[in-house]
Design a protein around this motif. Structure first.
Motif, mmCIF file in Angstrom:
data_model
loop_
_atom_site.group_PDB
_atom_site.id
_atom_site.type_symbol
_atom_site.label_atom_id
_atom_site.label_comp_id
_atom_site.label_asym_id
_atom_site.label_seq_id
_atom_site.Cartn_x
_atom_site.Cartn_y
_atom_site.Cartn_z
ATOM 1 N N GLU A 112 0.720 -1.175 0.012
ATOM 2 C CA GLU A 112 -0.088 -0.050 -0.113
ATOM 3 C C GLU A 112 1.053 1.395 0.004
ATOM 4 N N LEU A 113 1.951 1.335 0.522
ATOM 5 C CA LEU A 113 2.927 2.447 0.826
ATOM 6 C C LEU A 113 3.530 2.518 -0.796
ATOM 7 N N ASP A 114 3.765 1.719 -1.340
ATOM 8 C CA ASP A 114 4.334 1.887 -3.026
ATOM 9 C C ASP A 114 3.267 2.531 -3.539
ATOM 10 N N VAL A 115 2.010 1.756 -3.678
ATOM 11 C CA VAL A 115 0.775 2.454 -4.502
ATOM 12 C C VAL A 115 0.658 4.045 -4.208
ATOM 13 N N HIS A 116 0.444 4.296 -2.813
ATOM 14 C CA HIS A 116 -0.056 5.472 -2.400
ATOM 15 C C HIS A 116 1.251 6.619 -2.673
ATOM 16 N N ALA A 137 -0.240 6.838 12.882
ATOM 17 C CA ALA A 137 0.935 7.764 12.128
ATOM 18 C C ALA A 137 0.477 7.464 10.622
ATOM 19 N N THR A 138 0.625 8.895 9.943
ATOM 20 C CA THR A 138 0.273 9.209 8.673
ATOM 21 C C THR A 138 1.112 9.248 7.616
ATOM 22 N N ALA A 139 0.930 8.991 6.299
ATOM 23 C CA ALA A 139 1.594 9.487 5.239
ATOM 24 C C ALA A 139 0.884 10.259 4.188
ATOM 25 N N PRO A 140 1.580 11.097 3.691
ATOM 26 C CA PRO A 140 3.033 11.395 3.834
ATOM 27 C C PRO A 140 3.454 12.382 5.115
ATOM 28 N N GLU A 141 2.441 12.897 5.983
ATOM 29 C CA GLU A 141 2.974 13.653 7.134
ATOM 30 C C GLU A 141 4.261 13.360 7.917
ATOM 31 N N HIS A 142 4.031 11.839 8.220
ATOM 32 C CA HIS A 142 5.241 11.235 8.903
ATOM 33 C C HIS A 142 6.262 10.678 8.275
ATOM 34 N N SER A 143 6.082 9.980 7.250
ATOM 35 C CA SER A 143 7.008 9.503 6.285
ATOM 36 C C SER A 143 6.470 8.254 5.326
ATOM 37 N N TRP A 144 7.187 8.030 4.304
ATOM 38 C CA TRP A 144 6.667 7.083 3.370
ATOM 39 C C TRP A 144 7.277 5.675 3.748
ATOM 40 N N HIS A 145 8.096 5.925 4.771
ATOM 41 C CA HIS A 145 8.977 4.583 5.008
ATOM 42 C C HIS A 145 8.230 3.684 6.136
ATOM 43 N N MET A 146 8.205 2.329 5.919
ATOM 44 C CA MET A 146 7.312 1.779 6.772
ATOM 45 C C MET A 146 7.981 1.912 8.224
ATOM 46 N N ALA A 147 9.271 1.494 8.327
ATOM 47 C CA ALA A 147 9.777 1.646 9.817
ATOM 48 C C ALA A 147 9.476 2.853 10.535
ATOM 49 N N THR A 148 9.615 3.914 9.812
ATOM 50 C CA THR A 148 9.467 5.207 10.389
ATOM 51 C C THR A 148 7.853 5.247 10.846
#
Length: 425
Positions: free
Chosen positions: A286-290, A389-400
């Motif tokens: 989902e992170l890759d797609v978004h 936690a939300t993206a892109p506000e916090h990060s696009w990286h999963m660990a973060t």
């Protein structure tokens, strides 16, 4: 046709191929030898008939030519040709040709013309015979009466008879040759049709053998590539059909085994939710797609409040029941397309595609409130704590994102404890 052939074994079909190859070749070879032998005999008979038919007239013409030059060998006291015997032979030849020429292979117009020419030539030859006979008896006056004019007329009439008879014989030979030519063409045509039919049947039989083998190889390749749904169509009762049935049974067994193995590898056995590996893989996808579409995404880290107390007080069975109960309540609040998975112990992870921070907070408050209301008054029903936690506000990286959500969850628990302490004081 293939379905009918598949009722027979592969060995029987291979035997049919051999039979289809040998039987037409053997049959056509016998027929060809018979036709060619018959044509050879007919040709030999035709040559002999031509010689026997034309030889008397040719001999008579030659002798008359000789008499024309020598004014009959009788005058020089030499032997005189047997014209009478030749004449009788020619009469017999015409009778024989007329009798055998009643069929359609002799041109009757040419035969009639030859007979008419001989009828015209025969009186001159007959007179010549009479004159020769009298000459042999010693009649010198008769010998002198033999004139070149008589010889010339006899030669001309005999030549005409020979030409017409030769034309009749030639016409008969041409018709026989044309018939033999047609026979050869029909023989070649028969070879072509028979071999084409045999080749077509061989192709059909080979296809009934090779097509299932090709399908088996294709399905085995798909199966080896990971397509567990690969199956073969069973079309007959031969060895290949039995092999197809065994392949389908094996594929079904391995598909079920693979499904169970994948379930064990990706599904939490207690709650039926995606396990840690599966939910983290879904989050990464989902992170890759978004990220590529710059669409918002939210993540909730969830754990159960007082879960250790439930386990210690009521046992692990009560703890397992509490986990299942919370999972069902959270799943009931989530939307279609949201992902819920168990990370381990009493921790869960929620992935909310296309969700803004405001929407995520609203959904989290609703979920926590619904579970708190359902758990009110029960000592074995826990409440939950949420970390967002939300993206892109916090990060696009999963660990973060996971670290941010975990930190937010513990901050929330700390605030909740402080609030309870203030209420007690």
């Amino acid at each position: 046709m293939e379905r009918v052939l598949r009722r027979f074994s592969v060995a029987q079909r291979i035997g049919a191929i051999i039979l289809l190859l040998l039987a037409p070749l053997a049959t056509l070879s016998v027929v060809s030898m018979a036709v060619l032998n018959r044509q050879e005999m007919a040709f030999r008979d035709s040559v002999e008939e031509s010689l026997h038919t034309l030889l008397p007239l040719s001999t008579l013409e030659q002798l008359l030519q000789r008499a024309m030059v020598d004014e009959l060998e009788a005058q020089s006291h030499e032997s005189v040709p047997d014209f009478a015997s030749l004449t009788d032979n020619i009469d017999h030849t015409f009778a024989t040709v007329e009798t055998s020429g009643a069929g359609a292979d002799v041109p009757m117009d040419r035969l009639t013309a030859a007979q008419q020419a001989w009828v015209q030539a025969r009186p001159s030859v007959q007179r010549l015979i009479e004159q020769v006979t009298r000459s042999q008896a010693g009649d010198g006056d008769v010998t002198a009466a033999l004139s070149r004019r008589e010889l010339s007329k006899a030669i001309s009439d005999v030549r005409d008879a020979r030409k017409h008879l030769a034309a009749a014989v030639k016409g008969r030979y041409e018709r026989a040759a044309a018939m033999r030519h047609r026979q050869l063409w029909w023989l070649v045509f028969g070879w072509a049709i028979t071999l084409a039919a045999a080749a077509a049947m061989i192709v059909i039989v080979l296809r009934s053998i090779l097509r299932p083998i090709h399908e088996l190889g294709s399905s085995a390749g798909r199966f080896a590539a990971g397509d567990m749904s690969a199956r073969l169509k069973v079309r007959g009762r031969d060895e290949l059909s039995m092999l197809a049935e065994q392949f389908n049974a094996m594929a079904a067994y391995w598909e079920q085994t693979h499904r169970e193995a994948m379930a064990e590898a990706t599904v939490d056995a207690l709650t039926g939710l995606p396990n840690r590996r599966r939910i983290l893989a879904l989050l990464a996808a989902e992170l890759d797609v978004h990220r590529s579409g710059q669409r918002p995404l939210a993540v909730f880290m969830v754990d159960l409040n007082n879960f250790k107390s439930i386990n210690d007080t009521y046992g692990h069975a009560a703890g397992d029941e509490a986990l299942v109960w919370v999972a069902e309540r959270m799943r009931a609040v989530l939307r279609e397309g949201d992902h819920l998975g168990r990370l381990g112990g009493d921790e869960f992870l929620i992935v909310l595609p296309d969700t803004s921070p405001e929407q995520a907070r609203e959904l989290g408050e609703r979920m926590a409130g619904a579970i708190a209301s359902a758990a009110a008054g029960s000592t074995t029903r826990p409440t939950i704590g949420l970390g967002l936690a939300t993206a892109p506000e916090h990060s696009w990286h999963m660990a973060t994102l996971l670290g941010q959500a975990d930190q937010d969850m513990y901050l929330g628990k700390r605030r909740a404890r402080l609030d309870r302490n203030d209420d007690v004081m």
